[in-house]
Structure formats: C-alpha cells, structure tokens
Design an enzyme around this catalytic site. Structure first.
Site, PDB file in Angstrom:
ATOM      1  N   LYS A 229       0.856  -1.195   0.000  1.00 48.70           N
ATOM      2  CA  LYS A 229       0.000   0.000   0.000  1.00 48.70           C
ATOM      3  C   LYS A 229       0.885   1.236   0.000  1.00 48.70           C
ATOM      4  O   LYS A 229       1.894   1.274   0.722  1.00 48.70           O
ATOM      5  CB  LYS A 229      -0.906  -0.038   1.245  1.00 48.70           C
ATOM      6  CG  LYS A 229      -1.925   1.090   1.319  1.00 48.70           C
ATOM      7  CD  LYS A 229      -2.848   0.946   2.529  1.00 48.70           C
ATOM      8  CE  LYS A 229      -3.901   2.050   2.572  1.00 48.70           C
ATOM      9  NZ  LYS A 229      -4.832   1.902   3.713  1.00 48.70           N
TER      10      LYS A 229
ATOM     11  N   SER B  57      -9.945   2.197   2.607  1.00 45.14           N
ATOM     12  CA  SER B  57      -8.999   2.903   1.772  1.00 45.14           C
ATOM     13  C   SER B  57      -8.016   1.982   1.062  1.00 45.14           C
ATOM     14  O   SER B  57      -7.382   2.399   0.107  1.00 45.14           O
ATOM     15  CB  SER B  57      -8.218   3.907   2.615  1.00 45.14           C
ATOM     16  OG  SER B  57      -7.388   3.241   3.563  1.00 45.14           O
TER      17      SER B  57
ATOM     18  N   SER C 126     -10.421   0.038   6.847  1.00 45.88           N
ATOM     19  CA  SER C 126      -9.768   0.052   5.539  1.00 45.88           C
ATOM     20  C   SER C 126      -9.068  -1.228   5.112  1.00 45.88           C
ATOM     21  O   SER C 126      -8.625  -1.323   3.976  1.00 45.88           O
ATOM     22  CB  SER C 126      -8.752   1.180   5.479  1.00 45.88           C
ATOM     23  OG  SER C 126      -9.421   2.372   5.224  1.00 45.88           O
TER      24      SER C 126
HETATM   25  N1  GLN Z   1     -13.509   4.751   5.789  1.00 42.93           N
HETATM   26  C1  GLN Z   1     -12.946   5.213   7.009  1.00 42.93           C
HETATM   27  C2  GLN Z   1     -12.522   6.632   6.853  1.00 42.93           C
HETATM   28  O1  GLN Z   1     -12.690   7.166   5.820  1.00 42.93           O
HETATM   29  C3  GLN Z   1     -11.810   4.348   7.437  1.00 42.93           C
HETATM   30  C4  GLN Z   1     -10.588   4.557   6.647  1.00 42.93           C
HETATM   31  C5  GLN Z   1      -9.443   3.740   7.155  1.00 42.93           C
HETATM   32  O2  GLN Z   1      -9.625   2.739   7.855  1.00 42.93           O
HETATM   33  N2  GLN Z   1      -8.254   4.180   6.822  1.00 42.93           N
HETATM   34  O3  GLN Z   1     -12.030   7.243   7.756  1.00 42.93           O
END
Ligand code: GLN
Length: 491
Positions: free
Chosen positions: A78, A158, A182
């Site tokens: 990532k 994400s 995410s």
């Molecule tokens: N969807 C959540 C956010 O936008 C979690 C994102 C994540 O876990 N990095 O904050």
C-alpha cells in the site's frame, strides 16, 4: 499447467521448496499479470526490476536452504508504507515525488522474511475513504462485477488497491492499513481475507499517519492461512513506535484449522441495523450456524454503545488527522507552491496538495479541537470511545471468546454511487468496522458467500486483545464452510 498466479502462498511455498518453479519465474508471471491488468488501476507504481532482483535473491536462499517465512512471495505494498528509495505518496498530490530514505518497520520485516515487492498499491488519499475514489491517482476498479453487468464497481477503501490486486491475482498478498475499516471493508468487497490486528501488534513506524490512536497495519490475502502467514511476518515489537507492544508473536498459521469446540461466539443485537439487506442478515445467521456445527456455542450479546461509534469515530479520526497533516507545509516534504510570503506559500501548497475529502477532514478536525468546541465534541467523543471499549471488555469478562458480525452493510457499490451522494452515505459503510478500531481490538473479514448479484459478501470476527489466533481458527471454519471466491478474468 495451472497459472502460477492462481496459487496461494502456502501452495507456492511448497513448490518453491521442491523447485517445481523458481521465485524468478513466479515473479515474472506476476509482472506480466500486472501489465495486463492496468485497467484496474490497482498499482500506482510498478517496480518490476526490484521484484526480479529480489526474487533472484530468494532463489539463492532457497538453494542454500535458508528460505525465510515469506521467501519468494510476490507482495504489493500500500502506498502508505514508506519504502526506501521507492516513491511513496499516500496517493496525495501534496507528497509529490517523495522518495523516503528509509523503510517502514512492517515492510522491512517482510523483506527480511524474503518477500518480493512488486510495486506500490493505490489507496484513498491519506487512507481517508471507503471506496478508493479520493486517491490522487484515481479510482481502483473492483475485479468483481455484478452478474450480467459491465458497470464498474469500487473495490472499497482505503486499501482498495491492495484488495483489488490480491483478488485479481496481480500480487499474492498485500500490506494494508485499517483506521476504521480500511483492511476489512475492501477485503469484504473483493472476496479476500483482511486482518486488522490488535492496536500495537504491528509497528506504525514508517507508515504515513492518518489517526495515530486508530491506525494499524495488517495483511490482505487470498485465504485465512495466507493471512496468518503474512501477519506472522508483519507483527513484532519496534522501539521506534511507542505504542508497539513487546510480546511474542505466536505461530498464527498453527491456529488455522484449530478446533473451535467450546468457544463462545457472541452475536451482538445492535449490529442489526435499519435497512440492512436481507441477504446480509441471512449470511450472518448462516455464519453462526457454521460455527455452531463446528462445536462453538452461540450466544446473543449486547454492545449497547454501538450506535455512537460512527459519530464518535468521525470526530476522533479527523481530529487526529488534522494534527498529523499539519506537517505538510511545503517546507519539509513533497510539493511546494510558492507565494509572496510564508503564509501564502503554506496556503497555496495545502490548497493545491490536498483533495476535497482530506480538506473536509482537516476542517472538521480543526473545528472539534478548537478552544470553544473541544469539550463539546472531542472530549465527549473520547468518553464515548471508552464506553465502546468497556462494552467489549464486559463481554470478554463474561467468557465470550469472539464476536461475529457482518463485515459491511452491503456488497461493493458502483463507482460514483456514494461519492456523488453525500459524505455521510459513504461514512455509513464503516458502521460495523469502526467499533473495532475505537476499542483497539483485532478483527478479521472472511468471505462467506455471494450476493444475489454474484458479488462477494463477508463476515467479521472480532477478538480479545492480542488473540488473533482465535480469529484465524474461527475464520477458517467460515472459510471451509463457505468455500473460496475468485472473480472471473475479464480485464
Ligand atoms: N472509511 C474510514 C474513513 O474514511 C476508514 C478509513 C481507514 O480505515 N483508513 O475514515
């Protein structure tokens, strides 16, 4: 001959050892597969030269009988993980062509275990999002499509690039991070397995920070066994992260297939949310039945503060983000847009460098931390966080070993479907995952079936702190019962 990219790491490991094929041959298959899958937009940077060079090193070590735990594993990283000498952007324009002179602790461990880096994977900008649509490199396309439709679906976020790449067989495993879901939500959207470890299990050193008290690194893999193998290499103490916990890393792989007889699995009634599709409800009931058939005891439980988790998360996470992102000022990292004076330079740089969702988070975060609102929002959200954590502790004290819930309230949705609606629509997708981060617990998403439209659906298991082993044991029961899911190649 089967395509080399169809094999799991557990299968590859055996065949590399018996020299059925070499790590270089395996890596070459992946490099070719990546080239033919560019339409998915999963990679933001391909590093085939690095991969082939490291694979050659793996072959040498295998020949010498010195193979590491991940020897020859073609890995996607990532773009939130700093990689020495390899561009790292968090998929934000503000980092420009930032090339770190150091390697994150997690990827360093994986490299030492023999993993072969294929490249950097797409993600929502600074990991803020649930659909990978906020990335400066554009949206990741889910390798899954609805039956009979060619409409592009999101791969979740994400870590959308990580999940799509594992599902599309353009990497064998991937690193990911999870602040509010995410790892688990994109895994659920792509039929892959995602593990969010206990807070403190993996070092955050060298990972671009989003919300430091919630961020954890973890793997996305083809199946539960591979996820266990990957986590075993990623986890471990690091003195450079003050929240890293110094305790031995168990043999996670040994927990895969371990009996679940006598385990108490809680089914929290508050996770039955309004408007949840009937097929998700049915999947959840089915999951409980599979665990019961394997000898576990199913108990109805209550986590009374669940409904406050999402609003509290969307205060705590932006608050920490606004503080963490203050460092991007055009002076130290990445991109700079000049101005008449230093203030105008900051303003120009941050206006040009951050996308809309990141700006929204910075504004929310600055607001809830501001002197007049700090007690009303931030302090109150922290108190709610404590109550959420206590809810789980109470259940564990009562002898509950793990909690079973759906991973997401829906299957993968269409590109643009929620991004064009409202931010709140998007945030609601995290309803089942954020509680785990708020409480610092481990969670796993395991594919459990297909929707009526032919898309993967997943269940989530939540465990006691540092008891990832129970998640691998219970997760493998679900996996054995449900079978494995891979998208047909159309790309
Ligand atoms: N969807 C959540 C956010 O936008 C979690 C994102 C994540 O876990 N990095 O904050």
């Amino acid at each position: 001959m089967t395509d080399l990219t169809d094999l799991t790491f557990a299968q590859v490991r055996e065949r590399l050892a018996t020299k059925e094929f070499t790590a270089v041959e395996l890596t070459r298959s992946y490099v070719e597969a990546i080239e033919s899958a560019r339409g998915l937009n999963a990679y933001v940077l391909e590093t085939p030269e690095i991969a082939l060079e490291r694979a050659a090193g793996s072959d040498e070590r295998i020949a010498l009988g010195e193979a590491g735990a991940l020897e020859g594993l073609p890995l996607g990283v990532k773009d939130l993980f700093c990689t020495e000498g390899v561009r790292t952007t968090a998929c934000s324009r503000i980092l420009g062509d930032f090339t770190p002179p150091y390697e994150s602790h997690v990827t360093e461990r994986m490299r030492r275990a023999g993993a072969v880096m294929l490249g950097k994977l797409n993600n929502d900008e600074f990991a803020m999002g649930s659909s990978n649509e906020t990335s400066a490199f554009g949206t990741v396309v889910n390798p899954w499509r609805r039956a009979g439709s060619e409409a592009a679906l999101v791969a979740g976020g994400s870590s959308g690039g990580s999940a799509a790449a594992v599902a599309a067989r353009i990497c064998l495993g991937a690193t990911a991070t999870d602040t509010g879901g995410s790892i688990r939500q994109p895994a659920a959207f792509t039929g892959t397995v995602g593990v969010k470890p206990t807070y403190g299990r993996c070092s955050r050193w060298g990972i671009v920070a989003f919300a430091s008290s919630l961020d954890q690194a973890g793997p996305i893999a083809r199946d539960v066994r591979d996820a266990a193998i990957l986590l075993g290499a990623m986890a471990g103490y690091d003195r450079r992260d003050s929240t890293s916990v110094d305790r031995p890393v168990p043999d996670y792989e040994a927990a895969v297939g371990r009996s679940v007889k006598g385990l108490r699995i809680g089914i929290p009634r508050e996770y039955r949310v309004d408007g949840m599709p009937a097929e998700i409800e049915a999947l959840w009931t089915q999951g409980a039945a599979w665990l019961k058939a394997a000898g576990a005891e199913i108990v109805d439980v209550s986590l009374p503060h669940t409904k406050y988790a999402l609003p509290a998360y969307y205060i705590v996470a932006p608050a920490e983000a606004s503080s963490n992102l203050a460092r991007y000022d055009g002076v130290r990292y990445g991109r700079r847009v000049p101005g008449r004076d230093v203030t105008e330079m900051y303003e120009n740089t941050r206006a040009a460098g951050f996308g809309a969702e990141v700006r929204r988070r910075i504004m929310i975060g600055s607001y809830v931390l501001s002197a007049g609102y700090y007690d009303a929002y931030y302090v109150r959200a922290q108190k709610v966080r404590t109550l959420i954590k206590r809810d789980f502790e109470t259940l564990f004290d009562q002898g509950v070993d793990a909690i079973l819930t759906p991973a997401t309230p829906s299957a993968a949705f269409g590109v643009g479907e929620k991004a064009d609606a409202s931010p709140v629509e998007m945030y609601l997708n995290d309803v089942f995952t954020v509680t785990v981060n708020m409480a610092g617990l481990p969670g796993i998403a395991v594919p459990a079936g297909l929707s009526s439209e032919g898309l993967p659906l997943a269940l989530q298991l939540i465990g006691r702190p540092f008891d990832e082993e129970t998640l691998f044991a219970t997760g493998s029961v679900i996996e054995d019962a449900a079978g494995r899911f891979a998208p047909g190649r159309w790309w």
